[in-house]
Design a protein around this motif. Structure first.
Motif, mmCIF file in Angstrom:
data_model
loop_
_atom_site.group_PDB
_atom_site.id
_atom_site.type_symbol
_atom_site.label_atom_id
_atom_site.label_comp_id
_atom_site.label_asym_id
_atom_site.label_seq_id
_atom_site.Cartn_x
_atom_site.Cartn_y
_atom_site.Cartn_z
ATOM 1 N N SER A 139 55.497 0.511 22.987
ATOM 2 C CA SER A 139 56.617 1.045 22.211
ATOM 3 C C SER A 139 57.466 -0.060 21.598
ATOM 4 O O SER A 139 57.935 0.069 20.462
ATOM 5 C CB SER A 139 57.489 1.951 23.086
ATOM 6 N N ILE A 140 57.662 -1.146 22.333
ATOM 7 C CA ILE A 140 58.447 -2.270 21.805
ATOM 8 C C ILE A 140 57.750 -2.888 20.594
ATOM 9 O O ILE A 140 58.376 -3.141 19.563
ATOM 10 C CB ILE A 140 58.714 -3.318 22.905
ATOM 11 N N VAL A 141 56.460 -3.104 20.705
ATOM 12 C CA VAL A 141 55.707 -3.673 19.581
ATOM 13 C C VAL A 141 55.719 -2.708 18.393
ATOM 14 O O VAL A 141 55.978 -3.104 17.249
ATOM 15 C CB VAL A 141 54.259 -4.025 19.990
ATOM 16 N N ALA A 142 55.461 -1.432 18.651
ATOM 17 C CA ALA A 142 55.427 -0.436 17.574
ATOM 18 C C ALA A 142 56.791 -0.292 16.909
ATOM 19 O O ALA A 142 56.873 -0.109 15.687
ATOM 20 C CB ALA A 142 54.954 0.913 18.118
ATOM 21 N N MET A 143 57.856 -0.395 17.695
ATOM 22 C CA MET A 143 59.197 -0.314 17.123
ATOM 23 C C MET A 143 59.438 -1.468 16.151
ATOM 24 O O MET A 143 59.965 -1.265 15.053
ATOM 25 C CB MET A 143 60.245 -0.353 18.243
ATOM 26 N N ALA A 144 59.028 -2.660 16.532
ATOM 27 C CA ALA A 144 59.194 -3.824 15.651
ATOM 28 C C ALA A 144 58.347 -3.669 14.383
ATOM 29 O O ALA A 144 58.823 -3.925 13.274
ATOM 30 C CB ALA A 144 58.816 -5.102 16.392
ATOM 31 N N VAL A 145 57.119 -3.232 14.543
ATOM 32 C CA VAL A 145 56.228 -3.032 13.387
ATOM 33 C C VAL A 145 56.807 -1.995 12.433
ATOM 34 O O VAL A 145 56.856 -2.206 11.218
ATOM 35 C CB VAL A 145 54.811 -2.617 13.851
ATOM 36 N N SER A 146 57.277 -0.881 12.982
ATOM 37 C CA SER A 146 57.804 0.168 12.103
ATOM 38 C C SER A 146 59.085 -0.285 11.416
ATOM 39 O O SER A 146 59.241 -0.076 10.207
ATOM 40 C CB SER A 146 58.009 1.480 12.861
ATOM 41 N N TYR A 147 59.992 -0.935 12.141
ATOM 42 C CA TYR A 147 61.229 -1.384 11.498
ATOM 43 C C TYR A 147 60.919 -2.361 10.366
ATOM 44 O O TYR A 147 61.446 -2.224 9.260
ATOM 45 C CB TYR A 147 62.184 -2.038 12.498
ATOM 46 N N LEU A 148 60.087 -3.352 10.642
ATOM 47 C CA LEU A 148 59.762 -4.341 9.608
ATOM 48 C C LEU A 148 59.043 -3.699 8.424
ATOM 49 O O LEU A 148 59.311 -4.032 7.266
ATOM 50 C CB LEU A 148 58.935 -5.476 10.205
ATOM 51 N N GLY A 149 58.142 -2.775 8.695
ATOM 52 C CA GLY A 149 57.441 -2.073 7.621
ATOM 53 C C GLY A 149 58.382 -1.227 6.785
ATOM 54 O O GLY A 149 58.294 -1.210 5.552
ATOM 55 N N PHE A 150 59.291 -0.523 7.452
ATOM 56 C CA PHE A 150 60.266 0.288 6.717
ATOM 57 C C PHE A 150 61.213 -0.593 5.915
ATOM 58 O O PHE A 150 61.494 -0.329 4.759
ATOM 59 C CB PHE A 150 61.080 1.176 7.661
ATOM 60 N N ARG A 151 61.672 -1.660 6.534
ATOM 61 C CA ARG A 151 62.671 -2.537 5.893
ATOM 62 C C ARG A 151 62.103 -3.279 4.694
ATOM 63 O O ARG A 151 62.737 -3.380 3.661
ATOM 64 C CB ARG A 151 63.214 -3.531 6.936
ATOM 65 N N PHE A 152 60.905 -3.834 4.851
ATOM 66 C CA PHE A 152 60.357 -4.689 3.794
ATOM 67 C C PHE A 152 59.283 -4.018 2.936
ATOM 68 O O PHE A 152 58.951 -4.523 1.866
ATOM 69 C CB PHE A 152 59.820 -6.000 4.379
ATOM 70 N N GLY A 153 58.744 -2.885 3.391
ATOM 71 C CA GLY A 153 57.690 -2.231 2.625
ATOM 72 C C GLY A 153 58.087 -0.907 2.001
ATOM 73 O O GLY A 153 57.500 -0.486 1.010
#
Length: 93
Positions: free
Chosen positions: A76-90
């Motif tokens: 969940s920690i890894v997925a949270m980081a991936v989703s935030y970065l993807g949402f923020r920059f993509g």
């Protein structure tokens, strides 16, 4: 509805609610929403969910001492980081 159809509808409704909530509350986007932006959002969310599951399952298989709770927390920690970065920059640039 049968349970399978109901689950698909529930996932779609949850994804739409998350899209509008992140758009407004997390990233304060003021431009009008678009289908292309939603598709990008859905792509990032689906990728993060796949990563979450892969890490969870991988940890349980590769580390026998790892409990399901530990695997879920790490994934969940890894997925949270991936989703935030993807949402923020993509998605919500």
């Amino acid at each position: 509805l049968d349970p399978y159809s109901a689950r698909i509808i529930a996932i779609l409704v949850a994804m739409m609610a998350a899209y509008f909530a992140h758009r407004r509350l997390t990233f304060s986007v003021t431009s009008p929403p678009s289908a292309s932006e939603f598709l990008k959002f859905a792509s990032v969310a689906s990728t993060a969910n796949a990563i979450n599951y892969a890490i969870y399952a991988g940890l349980l298989v590769m580390i026998p001492a790892c409990t399901p709770l530990q695997a879920m927390l790490a994934a969940s920690i890894v997925a949270m980081a991936v989703s935030y970065l993807g949402f923020r920059f993509g998605v919500f640039k």
